[in-house]
Design an enzyme around this catalytic site. Structure first.
Site, mmCIF file in Angstrom:
data_model
loop_
_atom_site.group_PDB
_atom_site.id
_atom_site.type_symbol
_atom_site.label_atom_id
_atom_site.label_comp_id
_atom_site.label_asym_id
_atom_site.label_seq_id
_atom_site.Cartn_x
_atom_site.Cartn_y
_atom_site.Cartn_z
ATOM 1 N N THR B 146 33.219 46.948 36.764
ATOM 2 C CA THR B 146 32.962 47.666 35.499
ATOM 3 C C THR B 146 31.984 48.799 35.824
ATOM 4 O O THR B 146 32.402 49.874 36.215
ATOM 5 C CB THR B 146 32.393 46.730 34.398
ATOM 6 N N LYS B 168 31.811 40.685 40.883
ATOM 7 C CA LYS B 168 31.522 41.931 40.155
ATOM 8 C C LYS B 168 30.309 41.686 39.277
ATOM 9 O O LYS B 168 29.990 40.546 38.940
ATOM 10 C CB LYS B 168 32.707 42.382 39.314
ATOM 11 N N THR B 179 28.271 41.077 32.730
ATOM 12 C CA THR B 179 29.037 39.913 33.119
ATOM 13 C C THR B 179 29.099 39.826 34.633
ATOM 14 O O THR B 179 29.364 40.810 35.301
ATOM 15 C CB THR B 179 30.467 40.042 32.587
ATOM 16 N N GLU B 259 22.412 48.011 37.802
ATOM 17 C CA GLU B 259 22.460 49.254 37.029
ATOM 18 C C GLU B 259 21.145 50.025 37.082
ATOM 19 O O GLU B 259 20.109 49.543 36.651
ATOM 20 C CB GLU B 259 22.811 48.940 35.580
ATOM 21 N N ASN B 378 22.551 52.066 29.943
ATOM 22 C CA ASN B 378 22.764 51.049 28.924
ATOM 23 C C ASN B 378 22.600 51.546 27.499
ATOM 24 O O ASN B 378 22.814 50.804 26.555
ATOM 25 C CB ASN B 378 21.853 49.848 29.190
ATOM 26 N N SER B 383 29.702 54.035 24.245
ATOM 27 C CA SER B 383 30.150 55.299 23.652
ATOM 28 C C SER B 383 31.026 56.042 24.643
ATOM 29 O O SER B 383 31.271 55.585 25.734
ATOM 30 C CB SER B 383 28.943 56.154 23.259
#
EC number: 2.3.1.35
Lengths: 383, 383
Positions: B146, B168, B179, B259, B378, B383
């Protein structure tokens, strides 16, 4: 105004040179009586700063003659020397004012792990004492600022008596974003046990429910001093409500000035099986970094609300949860509700309602969004 | 390599059109036997996605013939329709492969609260099945990404048998940043109870101790499938260690790809009274936003480590705590230790040691720094 709104109090705020930038950094609040009953609540962090350890002892006596507060250094994790410094500060205040040191509360805020420059702080106490004034409340409030962009004061005046206060920081009693220091004063004639009861009741639903970033300070302190100068003893309920109002007002000011925040988020948990459940769920939502980022991006990401609720032990069924963001029930029965496009996220205040459908209890936790400015401010704090 | 390194497995990864950008989004892993024993561990979030609820049922049978995984949608908080969609996906896989649906595990990852486009997913299953290959492991690993910037695979080969896997996400089993989906395969001949024991032991000290941002996912799943194709039954300890190694390697890859992170932080708690204490303290440090910002700013702010320790219930005395950052004992006996200027923070990996001086137990939690990039990523996710 501020801590000098109530009769019987003087205050001062000066630049003692503790802060390298020359900004005001030392405040003194003095209770001139006739009474000097007091109560205090402190951080629940087990790593407590020297001034907290000292002031906890002071408050056990139920009497406070003066409070000395410094910004520019937390005096936390400073070992026996740090405690000696706090003690010496209280002794200095006592000497200058002609009171007993055991009635002098001490509060410090700033960087952890650094000893205070006593060669500047102790002369500063003399300077501050010389400037004590019935109009000094504003200056005292200014002198306790650290990363605060504005100083915070609040006053409630009732029939013949007053409760006023000042606050610094942006967080909650436990945990807190930065150190939160609050001094409240009243000229009502009340004993320390009544002050203690009113203060604990007020902080439980105000400062204790502000959770800006989930971090608990080593220094958080809220003090309530009563001079009795108004010669009025109000009914407990009326007095407790006035204290709650001042705490609530100061708490809201803390949230609105939280480091780097662009949104103030009211997390209201309703229909919980117990108040504890409501607080646990509210806190879990308020501490979810992913949600706080989403709110920053004006994204009504209710999935992150549900995943935060799911980490708690509160009573609920996943398929009965409902979530509203700014009045739009975007999640119904654990799934998709009204169109998320209907949610207007343009304003600073964001209102999240989490309906647990498990009872009738409720609690509200206030938090802020997580922003790049928060990261910037807190990655450069000690440099 | 990846999930097809072990004999008896085929896999595929394709773009089914679930993701609007056309990237690969559907993976299929098939166990061609002769055995099909399996074990799984799932998120402890009480709000569980439909595929988690389904796969938990599948694993109760101890047999898995195939795993179908999609990115582009978490199928969480999607109500009865979401569960029907998961069920239909398993049925489709079963139909195409000629197996029973109750042996088909399903994993989904992506945005919460959105139904999957079944008109694309179901044809995608047919396409993926047609491309199943003993060399398909890499493509499967790519299709489950993702926000991952790289795909993650790992293999340990022993004497005649192999454990391989793909992952992942960037987080931990519970909680997780996003996740986390992991599929491990082995050609060792083992029963499901042995697989379950080895998998739980491995995840407890690997994925469960990666805590990127303290947020727990609704979808986290780790599956271990055994084909028995190697016709070897290794000793339990040797097998468990191989599974642990693959989990550890994949876990490290998740942390390194978290991230927005610029630092990988190893929080090692030593001399704790119990392992539970060590884990509680490690997690508290790892979740402290203020500390994570400080590390981002290359600031060895040990005061924030102490204030995080102070929020726990672990056994310790505040004046006996020691903290080292990158080998420098910046905090000794709860106060100032070696000169913080000695701490070299230039590199990506940061090593924090918290010495509780209360026993002999230890635990290590991995986390990341908190950065403006994390906030950006995040706050714009949906969006």
């Amino acid at each position: 105004m501020s801590v000098t709104a109530a009769k019987g109090f003087t205050a001062a705020g000066i630049a003692a040179g503790i802060k390298e930038n020359g900004n005001p950094d030392l405040a003194l609040v003095v209770n001139d009586g006739p009474r000097r009953a007091a109560a205090g609540v402190f951080t629940s962090n087990r790593v407590k700063a020297a001034p907290v350890l000292w002031s906890e002892q002071v408050l056990k006596g139920g009497q406070v003659s003066a409070v000395v507060l410094n910004s520019g250094g937390a005096n936390a994790c400073t070992g026996p020397k740090g405690f000696q410094d706090t003690h010496a500060t209280a002794e200095k205040v006592a000497e200058v004012l002609g009171r007993g040191a055991i009635e002098v509360a001490v509060c410090s805020t700033g960087l952890i792990g650094v000893l205070l420059p006593m060669d500047k702080l102790l002369p500063g106490v003399e300077t501050a004492a010389a400037q004590l004034s019935e109009h000094g409340g504003e200056k005292a409030a200014i002198a306790i600022k650290t990363t605060d962009t504005v100083h915070k004061t609040s006053v409630v005046t009732k029939d013949g008596w007053t409760v006023g206060g000042m606050a610094k920081g942006a967080g909650m009693l436990a945990p807190g974003l930065a150190t939160m220091l609050v001094v409240l004063t009243t000229d009502a004639a009340l004993e320390s046990d009544v002050l203690d009861k009113a203060l604990r009741a007020a902080t439980r639903t105000t400062f204790d429910r502000i959770d800006s970033d989930g971090c608990m300070s080593t220094n958080d302190t809220v003090l309530l001093l009563a001079s009795g100068a108004a010669e009025v003893t109000p009914e407990y309920e009326e007095f407790a409500e006035a204290v709650r109002q001042v705490c609530d007002d100061l708490g809201q000011q803390l949230i609105r000035d939280a480091e780097g925040a662009s949104k103030d988020i009211k997390v209201e948990v309703v229909n919980a099986a117990s108040e504890d459940d409501a607080v646990e769920v509210g806190r879990s939502i308020a501490r979810n970094n992913l949600l706080k980022c989403a709110i920053h991006g004006e994204d009504p990401n209710w999935g992150r609300v549900l995943s935060a609720i799911g980490t708690t032990k509160a009573a609920f069924e996943p398929d009965q949860l409902n979530v509203a963001i700014n009045g739009v029930w975007v999640c119904k029965n654990g799934g998709v509700g009204e169109d998320r496009e209907k949610v207007d996220m343009r304003y600073r205040e964001v209102h999240i309602v989490a309906d647990l459908a498990a009872g009738s209890e409720t609690a509200t936790i206030w938090t802020n969004d997580l922003t790049a400015d928060y990261v910037h401010e807190n990655s450069a704090y000690s440099s």
